[in-house]
Design an enzyme around this catalytic site. Structure first.
Site, PDB file in Angstrom:
ATOM      1  N   HIS A 154      -2.027 -21.614   2.406  1.00 29.61           N
ATOM      2  CA  HIS A 154      -0.726 -21.206   2.949  1.00 29.61           C
ATOM      3  C   HIS A 154      -0.499 -21.914   4.285  1.00 29.61           C
ATOM      4  O   HIS A 154      -0.888 -21.410   5.332  1.00 29.61           O
ATOM      5  CB  HIS A 154      -0.687 -19.698   3.144  1.00 29.61           C
ATOM      6  CG  HIS A 154      -0.870 -18.924   1.876  1.00 29.61           C
ATOM      7  ND1 HIS A 154      -2.095 -18.700   1.305  1.00 29.61           N
ATOM      8  CD2 HIS A 154       0.029 -18.327   1.060  1.00 29.61           C
ATOM      9  CE1 HIS A 154      -1.940 -18.001   0.189  1.00 29.61           C
ATOM     10  NE2 HIS A 154      -0.680 -17.744   0.012  1.00 29.61           N
ATOM     11  N   ILE A 204      11.380 -15.788   4.858  1.00 28.17           N
ATOM     12  CA  ILE A 204      10.887 -16.515   3.688  1.00 28.17           C
ATOM     13  C   ILE A 204       9.729 -15.736   3.087  1.00 28.17           C
ATOM     14  O   ILE A 204       8.808 -15.314   3.793  1.00 28.17           O
ATOM     15  CB  ILE A 204      10.376 -17.922   4.080  1.00 28.17           C
ATOM     16  CG1 ILE A 204      11.541 -18.835   4.440  1.00 28.17           C
ATOM     17  CG2 ILE A 204       9.539 -18.549   2.957  1.00 28.17           C
ATOM     18  CD1 ILE A 204      12.417 -19.231   3.275  1.00 28.17           C
ATOM     19  N   HIS A 224       5.348 -21.808   1.921  1.00 31.07           N
ATOM     20  CA  HIS A 224       4.605 -20.570   2.150  1.00 31.07           C
ATOM     21  C   HIS A 224       3.215 -20.636   1.526  1.00 31.07           C
ATOM     22  O   HIS A 224       2.226 -20.318   2.183  1.00 31.07           O
ATOM     23  CB  HIS A 224       5.394 -19.392   1.564  1.00 31.07           C
ATOM     24  CG  HIS A 224       4.617 -18.126   1.461  1.00 31.07           C
ATOM     25  ND1 HIS A 224       4.662 -17.144   2.415  1.00 31.07           N
ATOM     26  CD2 HIS A 224       3.747 -17.687   0.522  1.00 31.07           C
ATOM     27  CE1 HIS A 224       3.848 -16.159   2.075  1.00 31.07           C
ATOM     28  NE2 HIS A 224       3.294 -16.459   0.923  1.00 31.07           N
ATOM     29  N   SER A 281      -5.236  23.350   2.191  1.00 26.62           N
ATOM     30  CA  SER A 281      -5.736  23.163   0.821  1.00 26.62           C
ATOM     31  C   SER A 281      -7.004  22.319   0.801  1.00 26.62           C
ATOM     32  O   SER A 281      -7.898  22.546  -0.013  1.00 26.62           O
ATOM     33  CB  SER A 281      -4.678  22.479  -0.045  1.00 26.62           C
ATOM     34  OG  SER A 281      -3.528  23.276  -0.141  1.00 26.62           O
ATOM     35  N   GLU A 315      -0.298   9.287   2.091  1.00 29.35           N
ATOM     36  CA  GLU A 315      -1.699   9.111   1.731  1.00 29.35           C
ATOM     37  C   GLU A 315      -2.192   7.699   1.967  1.00 29.35           C
ATOM     38  O   GLU A 315      -3.323   7.487   2.421  1.00 29.35           O
ATOM     39  CB  GLU A 315      -1.920   9.499   0.261  1.00 29.35           C
ATOM     40  CG  GLU A 315      -1.613  10.951  -0.072  1.00 29.35           C
ATOM     41  CD  GLU A 315      -0.146  11.225  -0.316  1.00 29.35           C
ATOM     42  OE1 GLU A 315       0.651  10.243  -0.347  1.00 29.35           O
ATOM     43  OE2 GLU A 315       0.234  12.391  -0.477  1.00 29.35           O
ATOM     44  N   HIS A 331      -0.443  16.789 -11.224  1.00 32.01           N
ATOM     45  CA  HIS A 331      -1.352  17.094 -10.121  1.00 32.01           C
ATOM     46  C   HIS A 331      -2.817  17.162 -10.562  1.00 32.01           C
ATOM     47  O   HIS A 331      -3.691  17.368  -9.726  1.00 32.01           O
ATOM     48  CB  HIS A 331      -0.948  18.408  -9.456  1.00 32.01           C
ATOM     49  CG  HIS A 331       0.254  18.258  -8.563  1.00 32.01           C
ATOM     50  ND1 HIS A 331       1.437  17.736  -9.011  1.00 32.01           N
ATOM     51  CD2 HIS A 331       0.454  18.536  -7.242  1.00 32.01           C
ATOM     52  CE1 HIS A 331       2.318  17.714  -8.015  1.00 32.01           C
ATOM     53  NE2 HIS A 331       1.738  18.192  -6.934  1.00 32.01           N
TER      54      HIS A 331
END
Lengths: 691, 691
Positions: free
Chosen positions: A30, A194, A280, A402, A438, A500
């Site tokens: 790159h 870009i 790129h 929990s 998360e 869940h």
């Protein structure tokens, strides 16, 4: 003002061409961003960051995070120019087997690289964790120093690309960074417009400055481009002083992170490649590289050209770094003298040593047929460890109660003005609140661990390990001592239903190299599991039950010491010579024990093996493995409330797996276990089938 | 103005109490939001949405997405009140085994539920897909109608919570929704400032309105609370007319999605529970439920109270829905008359039928030892299918050229003003540009599939399936005909190194129920794989190589027809009676063929089985499975450039796995394969070991 000399300007152009040459030489890579960011990176390494190339582990250093990790040359070239040990031969070996210059920067591999990046958004998000850790570390070691005067004050600098800004994990972490008022964090956003699909206008037209202002960041625009055309115009001006001013102001900001939106032209000044998507991720081609060299006054026929004076000028940063280090050493020494206890703590943290006998604080749970959930046991363990292990801290992605991730009585890590009626604390608090984010939580935990002094953990439901999987993988790749606390670890969570209930998660996490997946069977195994996770200091996830589990009577069963070996004979066949072995984990161990009672009653000699961690068991000597699972006993049953995948290699061709191979359902846990066949009858039948 | 009668107001209070009663009756669930959103949901179902409770599949209906799926009662109660078939007995059976009212809403399970939600952020993100699909469907069927006049114009309505807004996937999708100018999308953001950790101020202090303005959304504030205290004040006023005005304006918006930020008090008006974190996810308790009933003028001693007049009033929506449906029927019939060809297409799409002989368009690739990458073959397949399957469309998360996901010559799906120099198109275009937002891509694909008429696909690198795993799981749970295109499917991608090289991904994806993982071995298998994926219409992921793979000579090897069976004998032992079977997938099949040549040369009769899809193979009759893998042949080797997990059950105790059990490295593909042991020698040795 940067007051760059001609040599500095030449060094910047040298950096651009080294990047172009390295990619051209290897044939892939790159080049574009490394060319256009060369002045930015040079400015950071030469004029902005506090660092000492001769001591990449210096405690007082600023941290540099290349969130756009594909542009690894941006960093490699500066590590070469500022004298971290990389040489031209390393740049020539770019992206080849065994080189110090892999495709993306890798921590613990190349001196000066602080973090492994590449997956977009991850670096920026982990940098938020570094900035948080810096504050916590200061709070542990030097809380009363005035801002900017402590040896533990340092700044985190990030280079990020359009792709970083698009990824959701960057949004999550940036929102938290603003909330946490992280004045010690600066992100230079390379708005070159870009990405691989060329002009980002095809998918990305939001107002990034406004978005970051909404997060509570200081936003500064530095426009080198002055046009909407990604290819730039004749007006393109690399106004280094404007950028330097923004960076210096950002370092002084105490209560807001800063986003410097820098408008650049990718691959500048390559005459044809600049401003294009092609530049790129592909070599520019020999002709274009030559043309660029010509434009910049280099010999188009030569590669990897570095003039002696230019290199010498760049390497002056070593002397400046040493001087800064020396000045810091004096402050640090003064701190050590005045704070001997904290200095002793610091030495222990730097070594990554646990205090002797830290595990004596662990709770012991009495046998109890009703028992308690392993998540509850985990909460008690954390509370018991809190006093002895100040380096241990963590929280939850909005599931504190929990996940039982809060150490009782510990303050929240939160700016004073952000306390709520439920949560009190301050900037040096210990309980983390990630919100419902998360993936950012995982990346932030990684950043905290990379800062090097503390041991973070973070909780959510096991099923939502999916949301944070990119972060878990990066923790494992970097071998960071991060602990993921995943509760509600099976269909046994009950009524919340299939969205869940984890089914495939234990298997899919075990598939990941470098991650220890630990699923304790009862409260005492939970304590032993935490202790072993802390001892090993590897990346680990602890899977914990929502529902109560019996506390096994250790006078009748084996000691929990076996947990550290990953698997152990919890109770052997009464005859001492098992006909069948039941291997179970977590909540299914008590089910295995009940099945054993029935099998023994019907004359089948049955051993129960508790296997809280397959990875630890696989590390044991073959002799131990064969003792636990004698090869001659081919009748075997695995019992785990998840998919069977992976168990066949332990139970073998004659074995049976009691498992669940479909999504869950919404009902109470007892009904679900019964309907899905997690019953003593089913285990007994499987055992008899296996015989 | 809503012009609600006393009966309407009573119906809203009835809805609140049904929610409280249902949770109290079951003993667990989420009452708070369902209580405070009762007027919002009632307004949507009664006064805003175009829907017909007697025909939940009506093509002209608006879509409703409950992104805060934990508040499933918000929807269940309205489905009951408006007459979708749910009864009080269903509400009483909330969250119990086999009920129509599981913990979170499940599509294909409860009439009127359009989408399975629960994992936060997912509903909102998929709603963006629905809104995009609506536009594409209109473009296929009725592109020239004036806005708002087509039978294919409908609106997507979302209820979202603080948690939805925090999740990164919502950020990604919302940025795209603004970019795509989705005027047909309205999100009501229930800003109740409460999540499980109580007051969201502990982790969430960004300015959401400003953030959504930055995305290009219309943002309207409707403040029922008029205070910063999440528990509200005596001033709390459920100003339904203000909300209705905002919703009606949002329906008229043509070029911007709308976010209505509605400030509510959770669990309103429960005297003690309102405004608390506890009311979010726990039963209120009998006393609190009774107190709320008393406050609202209901009998505190009774549960599930619904007055006959009130229900009758609510059910009047059925007549309005039928009338709207009838009016639509006339427009629709006129459209059918004037557009017989498009009507025939629509009928096929509604039935989910593929055109007869669609697979005749598939390319056939000539044998070629150099060959081509399966990603390149996939691109050719998509191009060849484009004309015959207008329902097939897709794109990439900024990797179009790498994933080969663009059908040659097809226009981009993009507002006219957002075209770039590389990509031309319009609002009805076919090529999707997701930006670097993999999880949003997955959720959007799900939303597109849920709209029901088209077949979407989306591409990224296999390693980044981690970023989109939550979306993949929801596709599999909902059994949506979505195809994930995952290229760069092994360490064979080369120089990008460990962060980009999948190791555990094939195993971890196969662990997921309901997902077909397909890894074709060469160009012709790729074509056959696409055809079979389309035929089955299940959730599938296709893993494709970056590197060139030989095109197998089908005159010497078995036909690709075997792909549809998941595994087939590619070439048998020359003796016809194999000593050993090599099972390989994808890029390792050619390696297996080379190993076979060497084994046969050394006198070992060797069969090679190509196994592009384990899930399809497992569905085959036992007889076919035994034909491919005769139980008597116990010497077996699996070869796959990923972890061995899951292969032991096929190769058995005597078998060997040629696999990789650690992270990759940065180098060219040939070197990596050699260094990591993917060589004919290694496979030969494994085969001999297994004998």
């Amino acid at each position: 003002r940067a007051r760059w000399t001609e040599h500095d300007l030449r060094a910047v152009d040298t950096a651009r061409l080294l990047a172009a040459d390295a990619v051209q030489n290897t044939g892939n890579g790159h080049p574009g961003t490394a060319m256009s960011l060369a002045p930015v990176a040079y400015l950071l390494y030469q004029n902005v960051m506090r660092h000492d190339p001769s001591d990449p582990a210096w405690l007082g250093r600023d941290r540099f995070v290349l969130s756009c990790g594909h542009s690894s040359l941006t960093q490699y070239v500066q590590l070469y120019l500022s004298g971290y040990g990389l040489g031209l031969k390393d740049l020539k070996a770019l992206r080849t087997w065994g080189s110090l210059t892999p495709g993306h920067p890798e921590v613990h591999h190349t001196a000066g690289v602080e973090i492994t990046t590449g997956p977009l958004g991850s670096g920026l998000a982990s940098a938020v964790g570094m900035a948080m850790a810096q504050r916590r570390q200061r709070g542990l070691l030097d809380p009363d120093a005035a801002p900017g005067t402590s040896p533990f004050d340092h700044h985190v600098w990030v280079l990020a690309s359009d792709g970083d800004i698009m990824e959701g994990v960057a949004s999550e972490a940036s929102s938290l960074a603003g909330h946490q008022e992280l004045g010690n964090l600066t992100v230079v956003y390379d708005a070159n417009q870009i990405s691989i699909e060329d002009d980002t206008d095809i998918s990305f037209s939001e107002d990034v400055a406004k978005r970051y202002e909404a997060y509570g960041w200081e936003v500064v625009d530095v426009d080198w481009r002055r046009s909407d055309d990604p290819a730039g115009t004749a007006d393109y001006t690399e106004d280094v002083d404007a950028l330097l001013g923004a960076l210096q102001r950002s370092r002084r900001s105490r209560t807001r992170p800063t986003l410097v939106r820098l408008h650049t032209v990718i691959a500048w000044p390559a005459p044809n490649a600049r401003g294009t998507g092609k530049s790129h991720g592909s070599a520019l081609g020999a002709a274009e590289v030559a043309a660029t060299k010509e434009l910049l006054g280099f010999d188009p026929a030569k590669s990897f050209q570095v003039e002696r004076d230019v290199l010498a000028r760049a390497r002056e940063v070593r002397a400046r770094g040493k001087a800064a280090h020396k000045a810091w050493d004096r402050t640090y020494a003064a701190w050590r003298r005045s704070e001997p206890e904290r200095a002793a703590l610091l030495d222990r943290l730097v070594d990554g040593r646990l205090p002797d006998g830290f595990d004596r604080a662990l709770p012991v749970f009495d046998p109890d047929p009703k028992g308690l959930a392993t998540r509850a046991a985990s909460g008690k363990v954390l509370g018991a460890l809190a006093a002895g292990l100040p380096e241990l801290w963590g929280g939850s992605a909005d599931l504190a109660e929990s996940n039982n991730t809060t150490m009782a009585g510990e303050a929240s890590f939160i700016p004073k003005g952000k306390q709520t009626r439920e949560w009190k604390g301050g900037p040096y608090g210990r309980t983390l609140h990630f919100g419902i984010r998360e993936n950012a939580m995982g990346m932030i935990l990684n950043g905290i661990a990379l800062e090097g002094l503390t041991r973070p953990y973070g909780g959510t439901f096991l099923v939502f390990s999916d949301y944070m999987r990119p972060a878990v993988r990066l923790a494992a790749i970097q071998q960071l001592p991060v602990t993921f606390v995943w509760t509600h670890d099976s269909v046994g969570l009950g009524e919340d239903g299939p969205t869940h209930q984890p089914i495939e998660h234990l298997a899919s996490l075990r598939a990941m190299p470098g991650l220890d997946v630990v699923r304790p069977a009862d409260a005492n195994e939970t304590a032993a599991a935490w202790a072993e996770v802390l001892r090993r200091g590897r990346t680990a996830g602890i899977a914990l039950s929502r529902q109560n589990l019996p506390v096994v009577d250790r006078t009748e069963h084996a000691s929990v010491a076996g947990v550290a070996k990953g698997a152990y004979v919890l109770v052997d066949a009464s005859s001492g010579a098992p006909d069948v072995i039941i291997i179970a984990t977590g909540s299914e161990v008590s089910l295995a024990l009940e099945a054993r009672r029935r099998l023994e009653a019907s004359g089948v000699a049955t051993r129960v093996v508790s296997m809280p961690c397959r990875e630890w068991f696989e590390e044991q000597p073959r002799a131990y493995q064969n003792k636990v699972l004698p090869p001659a006993v081919r009748a075997r049953v695995s019992v785990e409330a998840g998919v069977a995948m992976g168990w066949h290699d332990l139970v073998g061709d004659a074995g049976r797996c009691v498992s669940i191979e479909h999504f869950g359902a919404s009902a109470d846990a007892q009904t679900i276990f019964r309907e899905f066949g997690f019953t003593p009858e089913k285990v007994v039948r499987a055992a008899k089938d296996s015989l």
